[in-house]
Design an enzyme around this catalytic site. Sequence first.
Site, PDB file in Angstrom:
ATOM      1  N   HIS A 143      -4.685   8.168  -0.160  1.00 51.66           N
ATOM      2  CA  HIS A 143      -4.464   6.884  -0.825  1.00 51.66           C
ATOM      3  C   HIS A 143      -4.126   5.803   0.197  1.00 51.66           C
ATOM      4  O   HIS A 143      -4.704   4.710   0.179  1.00 51.66           O
ATOM      5  CB  HIS A 143      -3.319   7.075  -1.840  1.00 51.66           C
ATOM      6  CG  HIS A 143      -2.844   5.835  -2.517  1.00 51.66           C
ATOM      7  ND1 HIS A 143      -3.050   5.585  -3.859  1.00 51.66           N
ATOM      8  CD2 HIS A 143      -2.142   4.765  -2.055  1.00 51.66           C
ATOM      9  CE1 HIS A 143      -2.503   4.418  -4.184  1.00 51.66           C
ATOM     10  NE2 HIS A 143      -1.940   3.915  -3.110  1.00 51.66           N
ATOM     11  N   GLU A 144      -3.206   6.107   1.113  1.00 49.60           N
ATOM     12  CA  GLU A 144      -2.788   5.119   2.106  1.00 49.60           C
ATOM     13  C   GLU A 144      -3.878   4.862   3.143  1.00 49.60           C
ATOM     14  O   GLU A 144      -4.050   3.727   3.598  1.00 49.60           O
ATOM     15  CB  GLU A 144      -1.490   5.566   2.781  1.00 49.60           C
ATOM     16  CG  GLU A 144      -0.313   5.728   1.843  1.00 49.60           C
ATOM     17  CD  GLU A 144      -0.022   4.471   1.023  1.00 49.60           C
ATOM     18  OE1 GLU A 144      -0.225   3.350   1.538  1.00 49.60           O
ATOM     19  OE2 GLU A 144       0.391   4.616  -0.141  1.00 49.60           O
ATOM     20  N   HIS A 147      -6.160   2.405   1.678  1.00 55.83           N
ATOM     21  CA  HIS A 147      -5.655   1.035   1.861  1.00 55.83           C
ATOM     22  C   HIS A 147      -6.034   0.505   3.243  1.00 55.83           C
ATOM     23  O   HIS A 147      -6.451  -0.652   3.394  1.00 55.83           O
ATOM     24  CB  HIS A 147      -4.131   1.010   1.735  1.00 55.83           C
ATOM     25  CG  HIS A 147      -3.628   0.925   0.326  1.00 55.83           C
ATOM     26  ND1 HIS A 147      -4.115   0.027  -0.594  1.00 55.83           N
ATOM     27  CD2 HIS A 147      -2.628   1.611  -0.312  1.00 55.83           C
ATOM     28  CE1 HIS A 147      -3.455   0.157  -1.743  1.00 55.83           C
ATOM     29  NE2 HIS A 147      -2.567   1.113  -1.601  1.00 55.83           N
ATOM     30  N   GLU A 194      -4.271  -0.745  -6.040  1.00 51.62           N
ATOM     31  CA  GLU A 194      -3.755   0.615  -6.167  1.00 51.62           C
ATOM     32  C   GLU A 194      -4.758   1.529  -6.858  1.00 51.62           C
ATOM     33  O   GLU A 194      -4.849   2.721  -6.557  1.00 51.62           O
ATOM     34  CB  GLU A 194      -2.431   0.610  -6.949  1.00 51.62           C
ATOM     35  CG  GLU A 194      -1.256   0.079  -6.159  1.00 51.62           C
ATOM     36  CD  GLU A 194      -0.947   0.960  -4.959  1.00 51.62           C
ATOM     37  OE1 GLU A 194      -0.536   2.114  -5.160  1.00 51.62           O
ATOM     38  OE2 GLU A 194      -1.133   0.493  -3.828  1.00 51.62           O
TER      39      GLU A 194
END
Length: 374
Positions: A143-144, A147, A194
């Site tokens: 997930h990060e 980003h 997100e």
Amino acid sequence: MSDDGHQQSGHEKVPSRQRRRFPGISSRAYEHPADRSALVALRKLSGFDTVFKALSGLLPERSLRLLFLSDSVRVSDQQFAHLNDMLRDACYILDLEKVPPMYVTQDPRPNAMCIGLDEPIIVVTTGLVELLDEEEMRAVVGHEVGHALSGHSVYRTILLFLTTLAVRVAWIPLGNLAIMAIVTALREWFRKSELSADRAGLLVGQDLQASMRGLMKIAGGNHLHEMNVDAFLQQAEEYEAGGDLRDSVLKILNVLPRSHPFTTVRAAELKKWAESRDYQRLMDGHYPRRSEDKDTSVTDSFRESANHYATHVKSSKDPLMKLVTDLAGGAGDLGGRVRRGFSGFAAGSPKDQTSRNGTTTEEPPADAPPRDED
């Protein structure tokens, strides 16, 4: 080990199963249409370009890096080696050439973030590391990294700075108002971003159940024996479909102060994408490449985002969205429906509302502070 033989340096709890790699993948492959739309709207906000350019030169990024270096634990082969393996594997799967530094910081609240202007930094809290198992944590690391690949860290850093600044200048009416307008727009974009990063986490972990469990734990803690993924997703269904127009307005008010969408909504959105044809094509190796980004049509992106919103409004079970659909379709007696929908406000306190079957129900206060989690 990834599907082309990429060998991990190893942690005994990391499963040695195969995962597909996505060479040259563009962030467009997993970005939620609402993410791109919100970012376009943010950039069009009056004064944003001026603030963005000013802060890009003024933000103390060097100080930020020194802060984490001096007061957190940097992930490496010697420290949190299993997280380091996950980080390198995530960057390998998403083909992110430069592995961003990752830090573990002491904080009992489960959270993670990707910040930085020139280069992204990933930070995870001890609360998150202690809460999630290996595969759940793998989805968070992915997930990060998502980003970072999407370039979200720049806007997140500015959001953190402006949120702090808004508190400091709250005594200046016009100054605070201008800052809060940009903060509100940034939060709206970040909530949508997100959803994109959740998709990136699934591409890295390639285990939908692990992603679901992670979101469920963030909502309810480390009590898997007391929770059920299907029941958790049913909550999202009830949240979207339940209530009247008054509840639709309360949902909007509840989410405005948050930087993240509600966890049940995130889980439902991720499951919907995992079952889509787009996801299957991506897993089969059909996805946009970074080398094609320069040729991407902005008009096509706008059109895709508009189509997404139109489809969302038409398929939504939310009372307000249904009303919007009826307005577009020219349905009659809309005035009466609006009055009935907001009758709860006119009736005074919602504490004791009588339901249609004659029973009395107790509702929580509308101004109860929502939790803000990752």
